[in-house]
Motif scaffolding. Structure first.
Motif, PDB file in Angstrom:
ATOM      1  N   ILE A 243      60.722  42.213  40.586  1.00  0.00           N
ATOM      2  CA  ILE A 243      59.519  43.014  40.842  1.00  0.00           C
ATOM      3  C   ILE A 243      59.834  44.510  40.902  1.00  0.00           C
ATOM      4  CG2 ILE A 243      58.307  41.156  42.036  1.00  0.00           C
ATOM      5  CD1 ILE A 243      59.133  42.455  44.696  1.00  0.00           C
ATOM      6  N   LYS A 244      61.009  44.883  40.430  1.00  0.00           N
ATOM      7  CA  LYS A 244      61.389  46.300  40.472  1.00  0.00           C
ATOM      8  C   LYS A 244      60.833  47.044  39.265  1.00  0.00           C
ATOM      9  CE  LYS A 244      65.511  46.597  43.369  1.00  0.00           C
ATOM     10  NZ  LYS A 244      66.923  47.036  43.424  1.00  0.00           N
ATOM     11  N   TRP A 245      60.313  48.225  39.532  1.00  0.00           N
ATOM     12  CA  TRP A 245      59.851  49.124  38.470  1.00  0.00           C
ATOM     13  C   TRP A 245      60.559  50.464  38.706  1.00  0.00           C
ATOM     14  CZ3 TRP A 245      55.070  48.099  35.421  1.00  0.00           C
ATOM     15  CH2 TRP A 245      54.889  49.046  34.414  1.00  0.00           C
ATOM     16  N   ASN A 246      61.713  50.617  38.092  1.00  0.00           N
ATOM     17  CA  ASN A 246      62.558  51.775  38.348  1.00  0.00           C
ATOM     18  C   ASN A 246      61.976  53.037  37.730  1.00  0.00           C
ATOM     19  OD1 ASN A 246      64.492  50.187  39.685  1.00  0.00           O
ATOM     20  ND2 ASN A 246      65.466  49.653  37.749  1.00  0.00           N
ATOM     21  N   LYS A 247      62.144  54.126  38.449  1.00  0.00           N
ATOM     22  CA  LYS A 247      61.714  55.411  37.910  1.00  0.00           C
ATOM     23  C   LYS A 247      62.618  55.837  36.762  1.00  0.00           C
ATOM     24  CE  LYS A 247      61.084  60.278  39.178  1.00  0.00           C
ATOM     25  NZ  LYS A 247      61.190  61.304  40.236  1.00  0.00           N
ATOM     26  N   ILE A 248      63.907  55.580  36.897  1.00  0.00           N
ATOM     27  CA  ILE A 248      64.894  55.921  35.879  1.00  0.00           C
ATOM     28  C   ILE A 248      65.546  54.627  35.395  1.00  0.00           C
ATOM     29  CG2 ILE A 248      66.958  57.248  35.332  1.00  0.00           C
ATOM     30  CD1 ILE A 248      64.541  58.953  36.066  1.00  0.00           C
ATOM     31  N   GLY A 249      65.605  54.432  34.099  1.00  0.00           N
ATOM     32  CA  GLY A 249      66.245  53.245  33.544  1.00  0.00           C
ATOM     33  C   GLY A 249      65.256  52.128  33.246  1.00  0.00           C
ATOM     34  N   ILE A 250      65.783  50.900  33.179  1.00  0.00           N
ATOM     35  CA  ILE A 250      64.999  49.731  32.793  1.00  0.00           C
ATOM     36  C   ILE A 250      64.026  49.336  33.903  1.00  0.00           C
ATOM     37  CG2 ILE A 250      65.121  47.312  32.141  1.00  0.00           C
ATOM     38  CD1 ILE A 250      66.177  49.164  30.019  1.00  0.00           C
ATOM     39  N   SER A 251      62.786  49.047  33.514  1.00  0.00           N
ATOM     40  CA  SER A 251      61.758  48.567  34.457  1.00  0.00           C
ATOM     41  C   SER A 251      61.578  47.071  34.243  1.00  0.00           C
ATOM     42  CB  SER A 251      60.442  49.307  34.229  1.00  0.00           C
ATOM     43  OG  SER A 251      60.605  50.696  34.437  1.00  0.00           O
ATOM     44  N   ASN A 252      62.086  46.275  35.171  1.00  0.00           N
ATOM     45  CA  ASN A 252      62.080  44.820  35.003  1.00  0.00           C
ATOM     46  C   ASN A 252      60.671  44.239  34.987  1.00  0.00           C
ATOM     47  OD1 ASN A 252      64.880  44.878  34.994  1.00  0.00           O
ATOM     48  ND2 ASN A 252      65.021  44.583  37.216  1.00  0.00           N
ATOM     49  N   LEU A 253      59.810  44.701  35.888  1.00  0.00           N
ATOM     50  CA  LEU A 253      58.460  44.147  35.973  1.00  0.00           C
ATOM     51  C   LEU A 253      57.690  44.400  34.677  1.00  0.00           C
ATOM     52  CD1 LEU A 253      56.281  42.753  37.612  1.00  0.00           C
ATOM     53  CD2 LEU A 253      55.651  44.971  38.590  1.00  0.00           C
ATOM     54  N   ALA A 254      57.861  45.559  34.080  1.00  0.00           N
ATOM     55  CA  ALA A 254      57.190  45.854  32.808  1.00  0.00           C
ATOM     56  C   ALA A 254      57.656  44.890  31.724  1.00  0.00           C
ATOM     57  CB  ALA A 254      57.472  47.296  32.393  1.00  0.00           C
ATOM     58  N   GLY A 255      58.957  44.580  31.703  1.00  0.00           N
ATOM     59  CA  GLY A 255      59.472  43.633  30.725  1.00  0.00           C
ATOM     60  C   GLY A 255      58.900  42.246  30.914  1.00  0.00           C
ATOM     61  N   GLU A 256      58.715  41.842  32.179  1.00  0.00           N
ATOM     62  CA  GLU A 256      58.154  40.512  32.437  1.00  0.00           C
ATOM     63  C   GLU A 256      56.692  40.435  32.004  1.00  0.00           C
ATOM     64  OE1 GLU A 256      58.998  40.485  36.540  1.00  0.00           O
ATOM     65  OE2 GLU A 256      61.171  40.396  36.193  1.00  0.00           O
ATOM     66  N   ILE A 257      55.935  41.509  32.211  1.00  0.00           N
ATOM     67  CA  ILE A 257      54.536  41.529  31.760  1.00  0.00           C
ATOM     68  C   ILE A 257      54.488  41.455  30.232  1.00  0.00           C
ATOM     69  CG2 ILE A 257      52.417  42.895  31.677  1.00  0.00           C
ATOM     70  CD1 ILE A 257      53.215  44.082  34.387  1.00  0.00           C
ATOM     71  N   ALA A 258      55.381  42.188  29.576  1.00  0.00           N
ATOM     72  CA  ALA A 258      55.440  42.135  28.115  1.00  0.00           C
ATOM     73  C   ALA A 258      55.784  40.733  27.645  1.00  0.00           C
ATOM     74  CB  ALA A 258      56.466  43.142  27.598  1.00  0.00           C
ATOM     75  N   LEU A 259      56.736  40.078  28.327  1.00  0.00           N
ATOM     76  CA  LEU A 259      57.143  38.732  27.931  1.00  0.00           C
ATOM     77  C   LEU A 259      56.013  37.726  28.125  1.00  0.00           C
ATOM     78  CD1 LEU A 259      59.290  36.789  26.946  1.00  0.00           C
ATOM     79  CD2 LEU A 259      60.136  36.596  29.302  1.00  0.00           C
ATOM     80  N   VAL A 260      55.293  37.823  29.231  1.00  0.00           N
ATOM     81  CA  VAL A 260      54.165  36.906  29.473  1.00  0.00           C
ATOM     82  C   VAL A 260      53.097  37.095  28.394  1.00  0.00           C
ATOM     83  CG1 VAL A 260      52.260  36.378  31.042  1.00  0.00           C
ATOM     84  CG2 VAL A 260      54.569  36.700  31.951  1.00  0.00           C
ATOM     85  N   SER A 261      52.802  38.350  28.042  1.00  0.00           N
ATOM     86  CA  SER A 261      51.832  38.614  26.968  1.00  0.00           C
ATOM     87  C   SER A 261      52.304  37.994  25.658  1.00  0.00           C
ATOM     88  CB  SER A 261      51.632  40.117  26.791  1.00  0.00           C
ATOM     89  OG  SER A 261      51.198  40.732  27.987  1.00  0.00           O
ATOM     90  N   GLY A 262      53.591  38.154  25.372  1.00  0.00           N
ATOM     91  CA  GLY A 262      54.136  37.567  24.150  1.00  0.00           C
ATOM     92  C   GLY A 262      54.086  36.055  24.164  1.00  0.00           C
ATOM     93  N   LEU A 263      54.362  35.433  25.310  1.00  0.00           N
ATOM     94  CA  LEU A 263      54.338  33.976  25.407  1.00  0.00           C
ATOM     95  C   LEU A 263      52.932  33.424  25.172  1.00  0.00           C
ATOM     96  CD1 LEU A 263      56.744  33.348  28.425  1.00  0.00           C
ATOM     97  CD2 LEU A 263      57.149  32.819  26.010  1.00  0.00           C
ATOM     98  N   ILE A 264      51.918  34.115  25.700  1.00  0.00           N
ATOM     99  CA  ILE A 264      50.537  33.666  25.472  1.00  0.00           C
ATOM    100  C   ILE A 264      50.205  33.716  23.979  1.00  0.00           C
ATOM    101  CG2 ILE A 264      48.110  34.184  25.920  1.00  0.00           C
ATOM    102  CD1 ILE A 264      48.971  35.264  28.660  1.00  0.00           C
TER     103      ILE A 264
END
Length: 714
Positions: A243-264
């Motif tokens: 559930i981390k959304w880092n200010k600098i670097g990789i944002s994990n939560l954004a990647g998970e939302i992208a993955l869920v959208s892709g899975l649908i």
């Protein structure tokens, strides 16, 4: 004679320029692929990339300038050069182009895989598929070698983790890196007006299967990427990372939302769901917007430049389609055939040119405001300069509703269109004979091809190949589809000049049951002042305009993002990428990218719309009052019923047609009996028919057969 020599000299010079463009494109493309091959290696990361960063780093672009140069610029340059090449085609004799298609590429188009999960695959497609798989395997294995060699027991104990956990985390990362290779090419096949596809002789319809292959591979790798990270976090007691959304670097939560959208999107794109619940597939596929946006927020905009070129070209194409779809087109008439097929006839700008077998997407708001459906254009650009026609069979809920509307004797139908889209060139004339095999509504691509051949046989001295049309229908009333082989007037061209033979098969009836007195209904629609003829969204010079949009929009984007970086971001982080928020930077860059496309494409659209309006006014002022009023005046009935037997053109078709009842065409017997040196086999119909024809053409007994299929039921 001097004029002929001058024309040939000019054609030769233009062809030399086109050849030079193709050579330059090849060099750029090979350099681009070299980047992908070297990317997993230490040579790229430790030597090439630092030097490129040092050469491109500036206060205007920061570290992302190198990514613009490496990943974005080469493909956009290829697209622009492709537009120039296609623009020059209009100055080359089209007939010569079709006749001079060399035969040494024919073997590369022969089917090698016919029945399998990949569908019908030619030798060229299989070769490129194997090379792409080799790139993925090379990338995966090289990343594994580079990453795993640094994982030791000492390094693991220092980080309080086991060796296998560190390797799992590294594997998760490299799966994402390899997935980016597929994502970089994912959007190229779905840009309908792509100059890159046309440059390589492809269309978005013929390459949609590549999008499907890439989509499955991309989401398989990204799903594995996400699952490996979840397992890694769970085993190392870092599940809060999800559930981390880092200010600098990789944002994990954004990647998970992208993955869920892709899975649908992925789940609803499987054949079982897509064909039974098409609307669900259609609507959920718009989640690509969320997928791309959150992917960019996940990895940051600089790294997203890897997939930017394909998506950038898709965005331009999608926005131009949107602009065209907002215009209401002039629907002149509709004909309802006894077989429940509908022919829609639109008014067309005479300057709009298209090739045989082109398709057009149609939206009828009174049937569905959101649904768009593709249909083959059956009219001919030469014989019907002012009209464009498509045929729609009643085979689904949408077409059934449209049929009911037309049967209710309406006087107006509001229609929007996108297209037409088609091949950049055709090669039908290079064959000694053409065998066209169709099933049901699959005959529609061949209608435009036959009309083109009839026109050429009547007006030119080119050697036209013999034509055999083998059509299979379920019922005898479906034979009315053959009536569409000739234009409605039936007098524009003489069909007797074409060496045509038609073999029609009625598979479910042993004798004719069609009522000869069944009526053909013709409906004329009232004109509307807001309706316009179908025209090219970018005018008669559409390719050069598209090239200008691609280059100018990217230039605008570079200027805007340069100003943003220099005067807003650079004073904050001084090119360290360690202070200013990655999310804010990515959002601003995505906004500027969209603004740049909108500015360039809208200006080009408005300019061409103004020119089209001037042209329409000139045409209207040149027409006589009677000709302007010719479409069905108010006092005239808008619905006319005529018996099929009364059509004069049917008599001209009867002498070429043989009808077989209660049997299916024996394709093996038909295709292997020809002795011509080069026989082109064009197939359009059900999957099994295409597979049977491809299997015959791929056999050792059919060295003279060249296979090509038209498939719209992917």
């Amino acid at each position: 004679m001097d004029l002929v020599r001058t024309e040939r000299k000019i054609n030769g010079q233009i062809k030399n320029v086109q050849l030079g463009i193709k050579f330059l494109v090849l060099v750029i493309f090979l350099g681009y692929m070299m980047i992908w091959i070297m990317m997993p290696t230490n040579i790229f990361w430790l030597h090439w990339l630092p030097r490129i960063h040092a050469a491109t780093a500036s206060t205007y672009f920061g570290l992302q300038g190198a990514n613009f140069l490496i990943y974005s610029f080469p493909i956009l340059l290829i697209a622009t050069l492709g537009c120039l090449h296609l623009y020059l085609d209009k100055y080359v004799d089209d007939a010569d182009t079709r006749v001079q298609k060399t035969a040494h590429f024919v073997s590369w188009k022969r089917p090698v895989l016919v029945r399998g999960p990949l569908g019908i695959v030619s030798l060229a497609e299989l070769s490129f598929l194997l090379m792409f798989l080799a790139l993925l395997i090379w990338s995966f294995s090289t990343y594994v070698h580079v990453m795993f060699k640094n994982i030791t027991r000492q390094a693991a104990s220092t980080m309080n983790e086991s060796v296998w956990e560190l390797k799992l985390g590294s594997a998760a990362l490299l799966l994402g890196l390899v997935g980016n290779v597929c994502l970089a090419f994912l959007f190229f096949p779905v840009a309908r007006g792509s100059s890159i596809l046309r440059l390589f002789g492809l269309t978005s319809e013929s390459t949609i299967k590549y999008h499907i292959w890439l989509g499955h591979t991309t989401l398989t790798l990204f799903t594995a990427h996400g699952l490996c990270y979840v397992i890694f976090w769970a085993n190392t007691h870092q599940i809060s990372e999800m559930i981390k959304w880092n200010k600098i670097g990789i944002s994990n939560l954004a990647g998970e939302i992208a993955l869920v959208s892709g899975l649908i999107m992925w789940i609803t794109s499987f054949t079982l769901v897509r064909r039974k619940i098409f609307e669900l597939f259609f609507y959920t596929h718009h989640l690509y917007i969320a997928f791309v946006v959150f992917f960019v927020l996940h990895v940051g905009f600089p790294y997203s430049c890897i997939m930017l070129p394909g998506f950038y070209l898709f965005l331009i194409d999608r926005y131009l389609r949107f602009l065209q779809s907002q215009q209401k087109v002039r629907l002149v008439s509709a004909r309802v055939l006894p077989c429940q097929a509908m022919e829609l006839n639109f008014s067309k700008d005479p300057r709009l040119s298209y090739k045989p077998s082109s398709i057009m997407f149609i939206n009828v708001k009174s049937v569905s405001k959101l649904q768009w459906h593709p249909f083959t254009v059956i009219s001919n650009n030469n014989t019907d300069p002012d009209q464009l026609s498509v045929v729609i069979r009643c085979e689904g809920g949408w077409s059934q509703k449209l049929y009911q509307k037309l049967s209710s004797r309406i006087h107006r139908l509001e229609v929007s269109v996108e297209g037409p889209y088609g091949p950049a060139s055709t090669s039908f004339l290079r064959h000694d004979m053409l065998v066209m095999v169709s099933g049901g509504s699959g005959i529609t691509p061949f209608i435009s091809i036959i009309r083109e051949l009839i026109f050429l046989s009547s007006t030119s001295e080119i050697n036209i190949p013999r034509v055999l049309l083998v059509s299979a229908f379920k019922k005898s009333e479906d034979l009315a589809m053959l009536e569409l082989l000739l234009p409605e007037s039936g007098t524009v061209c003489n069909i007797s000049t074409l060496k045509l033979q038609i073999q029609a098969y009625v598979t479910r009836e042993r004798r004719p049951t069609m009522d000869n007195q069944k009526q053909l209904q013709t409906i004329y629609f009232r004109p509307n002042a807001l309706d316009r003829p179908i025209s090219s969204i970018l005018g008669s010079n559409s390719w050069i305009w598209l090239g200008a949009i691609i280059s100018c929009s990217f230039l605008i984007f570079l200027i805007l993002t340069g100003l943003l970086t220099r005067y807003y971001i650079y004073p904050i982080d001084h090119n360290t990428d360690q202070i200013y928020s990655y999310t804010a930077r990515s959002m601003l860059n995505m906004l500027l990218l969209c603004v740049s496309i909108v500015i360039a494409a809208t200006l080009a659209f408005l300019w061409n719309k103004k020119q089209n309006a001037i042209y329409v006014r000139q045409i209207q002022s040149a027409d006589s009052p009677t000709s302007i009023a010719s479409p069905a005046p108010e006092s005239r009935s808008y619905n006319i019923d005529r018996e099929l037997e009364s059509l004069p053109r049917q008599q001209s078709l009867e002498q070429f047609t043989t009808i077989h009842f209660g049997q299916r065409p024996d394709l093996k017997k038909i295709l292997l009996e020809f002795e011509e040196f080069d026989v082109g086999v064009l197939v359009s119909g059900p999957k099994k028919m295409r597979q049977d024809a491809a299997e015959i053409c791929s056999s050792s007994l059919a060295n003279n057969l060249s296979y090509e299929s038209f498939s719209f039921n992917w």
